[in-house]
Design an enzyme around this catalytic site. Structure first.
Site, PDB file in Angstrom:
ATOM      1  N   GLU A 105       0.836  -1.214   0.000  1.00  0.00           N
ATOM      2  CA  GLU A 105       0.000   0.000   0.000  1.00  0.00           C
ATOM      3  C   GLU A 105       0.862   1.252   0.000  1.00  0.00           C
ATOM      4  OE1 GLU A 105      -2.385  -1.662   3.306  1.00  0.00           O
ATOM      5  OE2 GLU A 105      -4.130  -1.023   2.152  1.00  0.00           O
ATOM      6  N   GLU A 125      -4.237  -9.684   3.199  1.00  0.00           N
ATOM      7  CA  GLU A 125      -5.159  -9.399   4.307  1.00  0.00           C
ATOM      8  C   GLU A 125      -6.263 -10.438   4.441  1.00  0.00           C
ATOM      9  OE1 GLU A 125      -3.772  -7.228   2.373  1.00  0.00           O
ATOM     10  OE2 GLU A 125      -3.011  -5.585   3.613  1.00  0.00           O
TER      11      GLU A 125
END
Ligand code: NAD
Length: 701
Positions: A105, A125
């Site tokens: 990210e 995730e």
């Protein structure tokens, strides 16, 4: 900028370097350093471009897992990533190592990305029951398009640098030092006058077909992620990326992310993540124990388990001598091994030359002398105490001093096996699971006299062969199989009471078990468990209905998959229900006077799982397992217990120990009371409003 982030100049290129060993996690300190660095650079005259790089073995590896439960401290991810993305000059990320979650990210908040060959980039995730919550769900679809972004997020699987380049997740993949390459790339960009290229300003490729794509993915996750919510939430967040402007999408992502982080699924996966880190803490084991060196391994028995165990070591590059009593057994074992490797080659996960080099590490022999130079010998012969004792006496004679002598027994008394040797301090249980080359769990059984350094060596070995080692003490079945016993007992009893085998298995699979227990028995061989019960008959309940279905199937030679029928029929490899089994058991139930009541799906689940949890509480109190969370690892790594429920003991806490205790007491009234006595620890905790987690925390091992 601070202890872990510094800024240096390479001419007119500024290099921001993170150096926070061991893996450059995005801790609060790293975020604070990045914030200071990019704030400082924003006002710097003469800087044409910025390179963000990391020292050590990887670029930012991911977010800080500890902050999920404490809350993210300032500065938060969004603030820092925004600052990077807002940089007035281009920012180039220099990627190497294993870049996951928050690391990716951050990389996609930079304007350009250069990756070293061999880098892995992933958004895992989903495997933690959460969603990419630092802008990943909003930036990734903008950067690489809707479908590739969904592939990444819904699989959780990392991309190689080359594959990342194919989807434009990285601009270029390079060999050699990535920081140097990124500096050169930054110079090129600056020279060409290319400015910042902000991901948040990009349109989402595929947005025009979003409704159709998202609907198809929703249908897919409903099938592949049973009982899970985070995959749907990922889709909700990505939908926001399609429908909302970036800033509004980020607000939505944050709300969704907060929700999943607090939900059981996310907590369960985090529990398992941290539980693995506790496994090395063993009461009574001094912290400074030096492990023994294991460079050569010996195995006795070239059967199902011996062969699989040999593969584990060969895969890790460790030479293995494998001894069997019979040439045919050796030949068969080696042929199976080769076949297993060949299957990997056909699948493309192993190169032919890798197969050959691994096979070359495995040396078969009929002579125990071949084990003389092994640092570790693992016995995997038939499950028979007299035979194992005989073999350990022979190993005592041939093994070199200090060699660790392990047994793969599933049920036998290892203290008794150790007692036949002159070196019980070197004897340990190493309980692998079938198929040994695949299953992640290794139960390490510490006997009364096992030396501390033999235990730490076993833990090291587990790591070397990429398994998760959990230490247990000697008792029948150790942690895993002992808790399976009451679980299976209730499953069989439900069949006796009128539930069809497939109904029992469906109830357990609905709960999330990888496979129903009766199908598991068919796979392992129905006779295996039955024979151990025959041997231990004097220790078992005098109840004629106890595990009676398994006994009946064994008597008929319906041993499961290997004989084409067991609880189910197997034709053409397909498992189908067998009404004959249900009828047979029903007739036996009538003969034995077992009342017919056809338990509901919920009752089947409660009976099987609560019986298992109750036994888990006994194991804890006896010290067979050091921690409740160790039991959770055993079950999720070795027994197909769903990770999103965190393992049986974590699950028990989420249900509430009082609820479980009350149910067990109720079953004691309505079912056979001899099986439904609450474990004292469960009773105490339930009455005090406690939990296994709390009990574990207070013991501070
Ligand atoms: P197996 O029958 O496939 O293999 C046993 C091997 O031991 C045979 O090749 C046999 O020839 C050899 N052997 C017998 N006596 C010997 C001797 N004196 N010297 C050398 N070799 C000898 O059995 P398996 O399924 O591999 O089980 C081995 C052990 O692993 C047992 O203790 C079993 O309880 C345990 N175990 C099995 C499983 C499983 O699922 N199969 C899982 C965990 C543990």
């Amino acid at each position: 900028m601070n202890e872990v982030v510094n800024v240096s100049a390479q001419g007119d290129i500024a290099v921001v370097t993170v150096d926070s060993p061991p893996v450059n996690t995005l801790t609060r300190e790293v975020r604070a350093g990045l914030k200071a660095a990019f704030a400082f650079l924003r006002d710097r005259k003469g800087v044409k471009a910025v390179v963000l790089a990391c020292a050590g073995k990887t670029f930012l590896s991911g977010g800080d897992m500890r902050e999920f439960d404490t809350g993210v401290q300032e500065p938060g991810y969004h603030e820092v990533l925004r600052l990077i993305e807002d940089s007035p000059v281009p920012v180039v990320a220099a990627l190497h190592g294993t870049v996951m979650g928050g690391g990716v990210e951050t990389a996609i908040a930079c304007h350009y990305r250069v990756a070293q060959a061999g880098t892995k980039l992933g958004l895992p995730e989903i495997t933690l029951g959460i969603i990419p919550g630092a802008g990943g769900t909003q930036r990734m679809p903008r950067l690489i398009g809707l479908e590739p972004a969904l592939d990444m997020m819904l699989s959780g699987k990392p991309l190689s640098a080359a594959d990342a380049a194919k989807v434009s997740l990285v601009d270029t993949a390079v060999d050699g030092d990535v920081t140097t390459a990124a500096i050169a790339y930054a110079r090129e960009i600056a020279a060409e006058g290319r400015g910042p290229r902000r991901t948040r300003e990009m349109p989402v490729a595929g947005a025009d077909r979003a409704a159709e794509i998202l609907a198809a993915r929703r249908a897919q996750v409903a099938k592949t992620y049973r009982n899970r919510n985070s995959p749907n939430v990922i889709l909700d967040a990505v939908q926001a990326a399609v429908e909302l402007p970036f800033d509004a999408g980020i607000v939505r992502e944050r709300a969704l992310s907060n929700r999943v982080e607090r939900a059981v699924e996310g907590r369960a996966y985090r529990h398992l993540f941290f539980a693995e880190r506790e496994l090395r803490k063993i009461p009574g084991l001094p912290a400074d124990v030096q492990s023994r060196k294991v460079a050569k391994v010996g195995i006795v028995g070239a059967g199902t388990m011996g062969g699989g165990i040999a593969m584990c070591f060969a895969n890790a590059g460790i030479p293995v001598a494998i001894v069997d009593a019979k040439q045919e057994a050796l030949d068969r074992g080696l042929a199976t091994l080769r076949k297993n490797y060949e299957r990997s080659v056909t699948r493309g996960s192993l190169k032919p030359e890798q197969m050959e080099s691994r096979l070359a590490l495995i040396r078969p022999s009929l002579d125990y002398a071949a084990l003389g130079d092994a640092d570790l010998v693992i016995e995997a012969v038939f499950e028979n105490l007299a035979l194992k004792k005989e073999i350990f006496a022979r190993l005592d004679a041939v093994a070199k001093p200090g060699a660790i002598l392990g047994t793969n027994t599933s049920t036998l008394d290892i203290d008794a096996i150790a007692a036949v040797t002159q070196r019980p301090q070197d004897v340990i249980g190493l309980h692998f699971f079938s198929p040994a080359n695949v299953m992640r769990l290794l139960e390490i059984v510490q006997c009364a006299k096992t030396a501390p350094d033999a235990v730490t060596t076993a833990l090291d070995i587990a790591k070397t062969i990429r398994k998760v080692g959990v230490v247990a003490k000697v008792c029948y079945g150790f942690i895993g199989n002992r808790m399976m016993d009451p679980y299976g007992r209730e499953a069989e009893r439900c069949v006796m009471e009128g539930a069809a085998p497939e109904e029992v298995d469906a109830a357990l699979e609905d709960f999330g078990m990888a496979m129903g227990i009766l199908a598991v028995y068919d796979m392992a061989g129905v006779d295996i468990g039955h024979l151990t019960r025959v041997e231990r008959a004097h220790l078992l309940p005098k109840d004629p209905s106890f595990y009676r279905p398994s006994a009946m199937l064994t008597e008929r030679g319906w041993l499961g998959q290997k004989s084409g029928r067991g609880y189910y029929r197997y034709e053409g490899g397909k498992r189908t229900p067998d009404p004959e089994v249900a009828a047979l058991v029903r007739a036996e139930a009538a003969r034995l006077g077992v009342p017919q009541r056809k338990p509901s799906r919920q009752e089947i689940q409660e009976r099987c799982l609560y019986a298992m949890i109750n036994e888990g509480a006994r194991i804890l109190e006896e010290g067979v397992a050091c921690r409740a969370s160790d039991i959770d690892i055993v079950y999720t790594a070795g027994y197909g217990f769903p990770g999103y429920r965190g393992g049986p003991m974590f699950y028990a806490d989420t249900v509430g120990l009082k609820v479980i205790y009350d149910k067990i007491v109720e079953f004691g009234r309505t079912l056979d009371p001899q099986y439904w006595q609450p474990a004292p620890l469960l009773e105490r905790l339930a009455k005090a409003g406690g939990s296994f987690a709390q009990w574990q925390a207070e013991r501070k091992i």
